[in-house]
Motif scaffolding. Sequence first.
Motif, PDB file in Angstrom:
ATOM      1  N   ARG A  52       0.837  -1.253   0.107  1.00 26.13           N
ATOM      2  CA  ARG A  52      -0.059   0.155  -0.041  1.00 26.13           C
ATOM      3  C   ARG A  52       0.801   1.434  -0.025  1.00 26.13           C
ATOM      4  O   ARG A  52       1.806   1.459   0.733  1.00 26.13           O
ATOM      5  CB  ARG A  52      -0.734  -0.043   1.246  1.00 26.13           C
ATOM      6  CG  ARG A  52      -1.878   1.044   1.294  1.00 26.13           C
ATOM      7  CD  ARG A  52      -2.921   0.715   2.328  1.00 26.13           C
ATOM      8  NE  ARG A  52      -3.667   1.732   2.387  1.00 26.13           N
ATOM      9  CZ  ARG A  52      -4.323   2.249   3.364  1.00 26.13           C
ATOM     10  NH1 ARG A  52      -4.295   1.699   4.747  1.00 26.13           N
ATOM     11  NH2 ARG A  52      -5.695   3.165   3.472  1.00 26.13           N
ATOM     12  N   ILE A  69      -5.233  -9.890  -0.836  1.00 28.04           N
ATOM     13  CA  ILE A  69      -5.254  -8.376  -1.069  1.00 28.04           C
ATOM     14  C   ILE A  69      -5.790  -8.040   0.407  1.00 28.04           C
ATOM     15  O   ILE A  69      -6.840  -8.523   0.998  1.00 28.04           O
ATOM     16  CB  ILE A  69      -6.286  -8.044  -1.935  1.00 28.04           C
ATOM     17  CG1 ILE A  69      -5.942  -8.751  -3.423  1.00 28.04           C
ATOM     18  CG2 ILE A  69      -6.232  -6.489  -2.002  1.00 28.04           C
ATOM     19  CD1 ILE A  69      -4.601  -8.636  -4.024  1.00 28.04           C
ATOM     20  N   LYS A  71      -5.933  -4.350   3.276  1.00 21.78           N
ATOM     21  CA  LYS A  71      -5.678  -2.889   3.447  1.00 21.78           C
ATOM     22  C   LYS A  71      -4.449  -2.697   4.497  1.00 21.78           C
ATOM     23  O   LYS A  71      -3.354  -2.443   4.119  1.00 21.78           O
ATOM     24  CB  LYS A  71      -6.836  -1.938   3.895  1.00 21.78           C
ATOM     25  CG  LYS A  71      -7.683  -1.577   2.765  1.00 21.78           C
ATOM     26  CD  LYS A  71      -7.442  -0.258   2.314  1.00 21.78           C
ATOM     27  CE  LYS A  71      -8.366   0.226   1.491  1.00 21.78           C
ATOM     28  NZ  LYS A  71      -8.058   1.342   0.538  1.00 21.78           N
ATOM     29  N   LEU A  78      -9.282  -8.604   2.321  1.00 21.69           N
ATOM     30  CA  LEU A  78     -10.238  -7.947   1.226  1.00 21.69           C
ATOM     31  C   LEU A  78     -10.635  -9.089   0.135  1.00 21.69           C
ATOM     32  O   LEU A  78     -11.681  -8.822  -0.416  1.00 21.69           O
ATOM     33  CB  LEU A  78      -9.859  -6.787   0.407  1.00 21.69           C
ATOM     34  CG  LEU A  78      -9.681  -5.477   1.348  1.00 21.69           C
ATOM     35  CD1 LEU A  78      -9.007  -4.206   0.861  1.00 21.69           C
ATOM     36  CD2 LEU A  78     -10.730  -5.089   2.186  1.00 21.69           C
ATOM     37  N   SER A  99      -3.407   1.340  -3.219  1.00 21.86           N
ATOM     38  CA  SER A  99      -4.205   1.231  -2.207  1.00 21.86           C
ATOM     39  C   SER A  99      -4.368   0.300  -1.277  1.00 21.86           C
ATOM     40  O   SER A  99      -5.196   0.238  -0.136  1.00 21.86           O
ATOM     41  CB  SER A  99      -5.853   1.973  -2.641  1.00 21.86           C
ATOM     42  OG  SER A  99      -6.341   0.799  -3.604  1.00 21.86           O
ATOM     43  N   THR A 100      -3.928  -0.707  -1.681  1.00 25.81           N
ATOM     44  CA  THR A 100      -3.985  -2.196  -0.906  1.00 25.81           C
ATOM     45  C   THR A 100      -2.557  -2.635  -1.062  1.00 25.81           C
ATOM     46  O   THR A 100      -1.753  -2.189  -1.802  1.00 25.81           O
ATOM     47  CB  THR A 100      -4.799  -3.157  -1.419  1.00 25.81           C
ATOM     48  OG1 THR A 100      -4.550  -3.462  -2.887  1.00 25.81           O
ATOM     49  CG2 THR A 100      -6.274  -2.518  -1.589  1.00 25.81           C
ATOM     50  N   ASN A 101      -2.453  -3.952  -0.325  1.00 32.67           N
ATOM     51  CA  ASN A 101      -1.094  -4.659  -0.308  1.00 32.67           C
ATOM     52  C   ASN A 101      -1.416  -5.913  -1.250  1.00 32.67           C
ATOM     53  O   ASN A 101      -2.726  -6.386  -0.896  1.00 32.67           O
ATOM     54  CB  ASN A 101      -0.797  -5.087   1.128  1.00 32.67           C
ATOM     55  CG  ASN A 101      -0.413  -3.990   1.971  1.00 32.67           C
ATOM     56  OD1 ASN A 101       0.550  -3.351   1.832  1.00 32.67           O
ATOM     57  ND2 ASN A 101      -1.264  -3.320   2.795  1.00 32.67           N
TER      58      ASN A 101
END
Length: 152
Positions: A52, A69, A71, A78, A99-101
């Motif tokens: 992220r 995935i 946050k 997610l 916006s995420t890992n």
Amino acid sequence: MKLLEHVPLIKQLEIINRLPFFSDFTLAERQVLLESFSHLYLVQKDKHAFRRFEKDNRLFIILSGELAIFKKEELSQLGKVGPGEFIGEGAFICKREHSTNAKALSDSILLTITPEALTRLPSVIREKIKDKIIEGMGQRIAKLNSYIEESM
């Protein structure tokens, strides 16, 4: 992530021929994409494909393996993506940070395409990639809508 440099083209074609993402591509189009405009990477289990807030605008298409995935914390996953799916489209399209890992749940091979490479692709291949991204994003929106409706 480790760049895979010496994977024979025939092996690469064998892998992508099995994936729905490439079902509308001719053999010649797949070959052009692999030979000139993409790179293969190995992401080992428990390693990140990206984190992220990283500035990395590549599109990642999962060829094998599975990625989680999330946050902030790995416990609040997610979702998961597997072979034939893609991630990183937000950073790819909007040229913004992630916006995420994305972390590998198993050893995973990813095909990457940069926005610059996309612009150099023959138009027929470029349009097919765009169509697949739109289709995939539409499926994700439908999935999120169902999730929201079930939560209410």
